[in-house]
Design an enzyme around this catalytic site. Structure first.
Site, PDB file in Angstrom:
ATOM      1  N   LYS A 169       0.933  -1.195  -0.274  1.00 29.10           N
ATOM      2  CA  LYS A 169       0.036   0.024   0.051  1.00 29.10           C
ATOM      3  C   LYS A 169       0.888   1.090  -0.091  1.00 29.10           C
ATOM      4  O   LYS A 169       1.417   1.712   0.953  1.00 29.10           O
ATOM      5  CB  LYS A 169      -0.977  -0.015   1.328  1.00 29.10           C
ATOM      6  CG  LYS A 169      -1.809   1.218   1.249  1.00 29.10           C
ATOM      7  CD  LYS A 169      -1.659   1.935   2.662  1.00 29.10           C
ATOM      8  CE  LYS A 169      -2.266   3.179   2.828  1.00 29.10           C
ATOM      9  NZ  LYS A 169      -1.867   4.191   1.900  1.00 29.10           N
ATOM     10  N   GLY A 206      -4.643   0.567   4.794  1.00 32.29           N
ATOM     11  CA  GLY A 206      -3.660   0.266   5.705  1.00 32.29           C
ATOM     12  C   GLY A 206      -4.082  -0.411   6.728  1.00 32.29           C
ATOM     13  O   GLY A 206      -3.493  -1.534   7.168  1.00 32.29           O
ATOM     14  N   GLU A 244      10.032   1.758  10.509  1.00 32.79           N
ATOM     15  CA  GLU A 244      10.961   2.486   9.840  1.00 32.79           C
ATOM     16  C   GLU A 244      10.297   3.982  10.083  1.00 32.79           C
ATOM     17  O   GLU A 244       9.324   4.355   9.375  1.00 32.79           O
ATOM     18  CB  GLU A 244      11.506   2.433   8.593  1.00 32.79           C
ATOM     19  CG  GLU A 244      12.351   0.972   8.262  1.00 32.79           C
ATOM     20  CD  GLU A 244      13.562   1.183   8.820  1.00 32.79           C
ATOM     21  OE1 GLU A 244      14.250   2.102   8.966  1.00 32.79           O
ATOM     22  OE2 GLU A 244      14.222   0.225   9.044  1.00 32.79           O
ATOM     23  N   CYS A 278      13.557  11.424   6.511  1.00 33.15           N
ATOM     24  CA  CYS A 278      13.567  10.757   7.776  1.00 33.15           C
ATOM     25  C   CYS A 278      14.829  10.795   8.358  1.00 33.15           C
ATOM     26  O   CYS A 278      14.853  11.324   9.722  1.00 33.15           O
ATOM     27  CB  CYS A 278      13.112   9.186   7.529  1.00 33.15           C
ATOM     28  SG  CYS A 278      14.111   8.527   6.738  1.00 33.15           S
ATOM     29  N   GLU A 376       9.470  16.596  15.031  1.00 34.92           N
ATOM     30  CA  GLU A 376       9.983  16.407  13.535  1.00 34.92           C
ATOM     31  C   GLU A 376       9.123  17.350  12.466  1.00 34.92           C
ATOM     32  O   GLU A 376       8.147  17.267  12.572  1.00 34.92           O
ATOM     33  CB  GLU A 376       9.644  14.999  13.051  1.00 34.92           C
ATOM     34  CG  GLU A 376      10.387  14.650  11.708  1.00 34.92           C
ATOM     35  CD  GLU A 376       9.924  13.377  11.203  1.00 34.92           C
ATOM     36  OE1 GLU A 376       8.754  12.706  11.306  1.00 34.92           O
ATOM     37  OE2 GLU A 376      10.870  12.823  10.805  1.00 34.92           O
TER      38      GLU A 376
HETATM   39  P1  NAP Z   1       2.539   8.500   7.411  1.00 34.64           P
HETATM   40  O1  NAP Z   1       1.554   9.497   7.442  1.00 34.64           O
HETATM   41  O2  NAP Z   1       2.800   7.875   8.703  1.00 34.64           O
HETATM   42  O3  NAP Z   1       2.165   7.453   6.290  1.00 34.64           O
HETATM   43  C1  NAP Z   1       3.005   6.532   5.896  1.00 34.64           C
HETATM   44  C2  NAP Z   1       2.038   5.274   5.133  1.00 34.64           C
HETATM   45  O4  NAP Z   1       1.363   4.657   6.306  1.00 34.64           O
HETATM   46  C3  NAP Z   1       1.104   5.828   4.152  1.00 34.64           C
HETATM   47  O5  NAP Z   1       0.944   4.723   3.264  1.00 34.64           O
HETATM   48  C4  NAP Z   1      -0.107   5.994   5.141  1.00 34.64           C
HETATM   49  O6  NAP Z   1      -1.289   5.902   4.401  1.00 34.64           O
HETATM   50  C5  NAP Z   1      -0.015   4.897   5.976  1.00 34.64           C
HETATM   51  N1  NAP Z   1      -0.547   4.953   7.158  1.00 34.64           N
HETATM   52  C6  NAP Z   1      -0.359   6.149   8.131  1.00 34.64           C
HETATM   53  N2  NAP Z   1      -1.100   5.893   9.576  1.00 34.64           N
HETATM   54  C7  NAP Z   1      -1.705   4.785   9.198  1.00 34.64           C
HETATM   55  C8  NAP Z   1      -2.502   3.743  10.146  1.00 34.64           C
HETATM   56  N3  NAP Z   1      -2.655   4.356  11.382  1.00 34.64           N
HETATM   57  N4  NAP Z   1      -2.973   2.646   9.673  1.00 34.64           N
HETATM   58  C9  NAP Z   1      -2.614   2.330   8.500  1.00 34.64           C
HETATM   59  N5  NAP Z   1      -1.736   2.878   7.602  1.00 34.64           N
HETATM   60  C10 NAP Z   1      -1.228   4.051   8.033  1.00 34.64           C
HETATM   61  O7  NAP Z   1       3.989   9.131   7.056  1.00 34.64           O
HETATM   62  P2  NAP Z   1       4.173   9.827   5.884  1.00 34.64           P
HETATM   63  O8  NAP Z   1       3.692  11.550   6.040  1.00 34.64           O
HETATM   64  O9  NAP Z   1       3.809   9.297   4.550  1.00 34.64           O
HETATM   65  O10 NAP Z   1       5.683  10.087   5.709  1.00 34.64           O
HETATM   66  C11 NAP Z   1       6.609  10.793   6.273  1.00 34.64           C
HETATM   67  C12 NAP Z   1       6.978  10.117   7.761  1.00 34.64           C
HETATM   68  O11 NAP Z   1       7.669   8.910   7.269  1.00 34.64           O
HETATM   69  C13 NAP Z   1       8.093  10.907   8.530  1.00 34.64           C
HETATM   70  O12 NAP Z   1       7.747  10.839   9.779  1.00 34.64           O
HETATM   71  C14 NAP Z   1       9.419  10.283   7.982  1.00 34.64           C
HETATM   72  O13 NAP Z   1      10.191  10.539   8.935  1.00 34.64           O
HETATM   73  C15 NAP Z   1       8.968   8.879   7.908  1.00 34.64           C
HETATM   74  N6  NAP Z   1       9.985   8.198   7.059  1.00 34.64           N
HETATM   75  C16 NAP Z   1      10.836   7.175   7.778  1.00 34.64           C
HETATM   76  C17 NAP Z   1      11.830   6.596   6.868  1.00 34.64           C
HETATM   77  C18 NAP Z   1      12.707   5.544   7.810  1.00 34.64           C
HETATM   78  O14 NAP Z   1      13.250   4.771   7.151  1.00 34.64           O
HETATM   79  N7  NAP Z   1      13.065   5.668   9.123  1.00 34.64           N
HETATM   80  C19 NAP Z   1      11.779   6.853   5.750  1.00 34.64           C
HETATM   81  C20 NAP Z   1      11.052   7.651   5.005  1.00 34.64           C
HETATM   82  C21 NAP Z   1      10.117   8.373   5.688  1.00 34.64           C
HETATM   83  P3  NAP Z   1      -1.961   7.372   3.669  1.00 34.64           P
HETATM   84  O15 NAP Z   1      -1.014   7.563   2.560  1.00 34.64           O
HETATM   85  O16 NAP Z   1      -3.118   7.165   3.259  1.00 34.64           O
HETATM   86  O17 NAP Z   1      -1.859   8.618   4.674  1.00 34.64           O
END
Ligand code: NAP
Length: 469
Positions: A169, A206, A244, A278, A376
Site C-alpha cells: 500500500k 492500511g 521505520e 527521515c 520532526e
Molecule cells: P505516514 O502519514 O505515517 O504514512 C505512511 C504510510 O502509512 C502511508 O501509506 C499512510 O497512508 C499509512 N498510514 C499512516 N497511518 C496509518 C495507520 N494508522 N494505519 C494504516 N496505515 C497508515 O507518513 P508520511 O507522512 O507518508 O511519511 C513521512 C514520515 O515517514 C516521516 O515521519 C518520516 O520521518 C518517516 N519516514 C521514515 C523513514 C525511515 O526509514 N525511518 C523513511 C521515510 C520516511 P496514507 O498515505 O493514506 O496516509
C-alpha cells in the site's frame, strides 16, 4: 491525467468500488493522476493471491528468483524517465534531482538483493541439527510519499527475492511510481500474485492489511504515530513487525572539526527533498567557539538553495508535498520565532496560492528544549545549537525521543568516541557515507528492525531449529 487500476494476482484489476484518489502536483495544484481508493475487499483479494502464490514462489530455486530480480532491474532502468517525471510531479522534487535521489537506487537494490539471496546461508549446521532460515510468508508493505519508490523497494526486493510474496500500500500522496513498479514486475515476468499493489488510504487499506489474518509480516515506513498504530493492529494477530519511523537527527561539529565541510553537508542534508527526509540532520550542534563563523557560512550556504518550480533547471528546492505539510511547516517557523530562536535565513511563507513553497530556514540561538529542536518538522528548517564540550554535545545529541541518524565532524579519535556514545541507528564520521550493505533503521522511537544490508534481508526470514539424529 493518467488513471490506474489496482495490481492484483498479475492482473490490472478494478477496485470493488468506484472511489478514487486524485493525486495533486504540489507545484501547480493540478491533478496529475487518479488511482483507485481501494478497500478491505480489494485487500482481501490481494492477500489471498499473495498467499496462494507464496509456496510455489518460495519453492523455486533461489537462482531463478534472483535472475528475475536482475531482469526487473533492467526493466526499471528502461522506465527511468517516466519514474522521474511522476515522482517530481507528485511530491515536488526538482526533476534534475529525481534520478539521483529517488530512482537510480531501485535497480541497484534489485541487483544487490539478488546477489545477497544467492549467497545467503539458509541452513546453519549445529551439533545435532541445524537452524533454518525460511521466508515469513505474506508480507504487507505500507510506505510513505517522501521517497515513494525506494521506501517501497527497500522492503519489496529483499522480501520477494527471499521467497515471500508482497501486498504493497503506497502513500495516497505519491502512489503512481509503485504502480509503474508493478508494470515492471509484470514485464519482467514474475509469477502472478508475487507482487500486488492496492492503493488507498491509511484507515482503510492500511488497517485492512495490518489486521488481515493471512498477512504474516507488516513492514511499515512512515511517521512514528502511524507506525505505533499499525504496530498495535498487527500485534492482535502477532505478525512480525518492522517499523521505520521519524527522526530529529544531530550533526555535531567538535572543536577542531571541519566547519566548512560540515555546513555544506548539513545544508544539503536538511534542505534536499525540501527537508522531507527521515534521517535529515535537522539539529546542527556546534562547539560554542564556532558560532560566529558558522552563522556567516550558513547564511551564504542557505542562499544557494534556490526554491521554485521543480521543472526549472536552476531549482534546488521544490515545494512541500501538500497544503497540510505547508501549514505545519509554516507553524513551526512561527513557533521557532515565538520561542526566541533567531531566523538568519528563510522567512515565514506568506501564502501557498502558487504551490506549497517554503524557503530553507536556519535558526540560530536554539536550545534543545524548544519545539523546533524536539519535533520532526519535515520541512527545510535547520536548528543551530551550541555546546561547551564533547560530553555536552553527546547529551544534547541524545536528548530526543528519536534515534535514526547522527553525524560528527572533529579530530578522528574524538569524533569516533562521540559516534560510539550516540544513540542512533547510524553515524557518519567526518562526512563519510554508507552503502546498501549497511543496515538502516532507528533506536528509540525511530523504529524497530532494520532495512538494507544482511540485517534488512533477515527481517523477512523466520528462524527454525531442526534437531536430527
Ligand atoms: P505516514 O502519514 O505515517 O504514512 C505512511 C504510510 O502509512 C502511508 O501509506 C499512510 O497512508 C499509512 N498510514 C499512516 N497511518 C496509518 C495507520 N494508522 N494505519 C494504516 N496505515 C497508515 O507518513 P508520511 O507522512 O507518508 O511519511 C513521512 C514520515 O515517514 C516521516 O515521519 C518520516 O520521518 C518517516 N519516514 C521514515 C523513514 C525511515 O526509514 N525511518 C523513511 C521515510 C520516511 P496514507 O498515505 O493514506 O496516509
Amino acid at each position: 491525467m493518467k488513471t490506474y487500476d489496482l495490481y492484483i494476482n498479475g492482473q490490472w484489476t478494478k477496485s470493488s468500488n468506484d472511489r478514487v484518489i486524485q493525486v495533486e502536483n504540489p507545484a501547480t495544484k493540478e491533478i496529475v493522476a487518479c488511482v483507485p481508493r481501494g478497500n478491505a475487499e480489494d485487500v482481501d483479494k490481494a492477500v489471498l493471491a499473495a498467499r496462494s502464490a507464496q509456496a510455489d514462489w518460495a519453492a523455486k530455486p533461489v537462482k531463478e528468483r534472483a535472475d528475475l530480480m536482475r531482469k526487473l532491474a533492467d526493466v526499471i532502468e528502461s522506465k527511468h524517465d517516466e519514474l522521474c517525471l511522476v515522482i517530481s510531479n507528485e511530491m515536488g522534487i526538482p526533476l534534475k534531482h529525481a534520478l539521483g535521489y529517488h530512482v537510480s537506487g531501485a535497480s541497484n537494490e534489485a541487483r544487490f538483493f539478488a546477489d545477497m539471496a544467492e549467497n545467503f546461508q539458509y541452513e546453519i549446521p549445529m551439533e545435532g541439527g541445524a537452524v533454518l532460515r525460511e521466508p515469513v510468508g505474506v508480507v504487507a508493505g505500507i510506505t510513505p510519499w517522501n521517497y515513494p519508490l525506494d521506501q517501497a523497494t527497500y522492503k519489496l526486493f529483499p522480501a520477494i527475492v527471499s521467497g515471500n510474496t508482497v501486498v504493497l500500500k503506497p502513500s495516497q500522496n505519491a502512489p503512481t511510481c509503485c504502480l509503474i513498479l508493478a508494470e515492471c514486475f509484470d514485464e519482467a515476468g514474475f509469477p502472478a500474485g508475487v507482487f500486488n499493489v492496492v492503493t488507498g488510504v491509511a484507515g482503510e487499506v492500511g488497517n485492512a492489511l495490518a489486521t488481515h489474518k493471512e498477512v504474516d509480516a507488516v513492514s511499515f515506513t512512515g511517521s512514528t504515530s502511524g507506525g505505533i498504530e499499525v504496530g498495535k493492529l498487527a500485534l492482535n494477530t502477532v505478525k512480525k513487525i518492522a517499523l521505520e519511523l521519524g527522526g530529529k537527527s544531530p550533526l555535531i561539529v567538535l572543536e577542531g572539526g571541519d566547519l566548512e565541510a560540515a555546513v555544506e553537508h548539513v545544508c544539503s542534508d536538511a534542505f534536499m527533498n525540501t527537508g522531507q527526509t527521515c534521517c535529515a540532520y535537522t539539529r546542527f550542534l556546534i562547539h560554542e567557539s564556532l558560532k560566529e563563523r558558522a552563522e556567516e557560512l550558513l547564511k551564504a550556504e542557505a542562499a544557494k538553495y534556490i526554491t521554485g518550480d521543480p521543472l526549472d533547471d536552476n531549482t534546488e528546492v521544490g515545494p512541500l508535498v501538500s497544503e497540510k505539510a505547508w501549514i505545519k511547516v509554516k507553524g513551526y517557523i512561527e513557533k521557532g520565532i515565538a520561542e526566541g530562536a533567531r531566523l538568519i535565513a528563510g522567512e515565514i511563507p506568506e501564502n501557498c496560492d502558487n504551490g506549497y513553497y517554503v524557503k530553507p530556514a536556519v535558526f540560530m540561538d536554539v536550545t534543545n528544549d524548544m519545539t523546533i529542536a524536539q519535533e520532526e518538522i519535515f520541512g527545510p528548517v535547520l536548528s543551530v545549537i551550541t555546546f561547551k564540550d564533547d560530553d555536552e554535545a553527546v547529551a544534547i545529541g541524545n536528548d530526543t525521543q528519536y534515534g535514526l541518524a547522527s553525524g560528527v565532524y572533529g579530530p578522528q579519535d574524538r569524533a569516533m568516541a562521540v559516534a560510539k556514545r550516540l544513540k542512533a541507528g547510524n553515524c557518519s564520521v567526518n562526512g563519510a557515507g554508507g552503502s546498501l550493505a549497511y543496515p538502516f533503521g532507528g533506536y528509540k522511537m525511530s523504529g524497530i528492525g532494520r532495512e538494507l544490508g544482511t540485517f534488512g534481508f533477515e527481517e523477512f526470514l523466520e528462524i527454525k531449529s531442526v534437531f536430527f539424529a
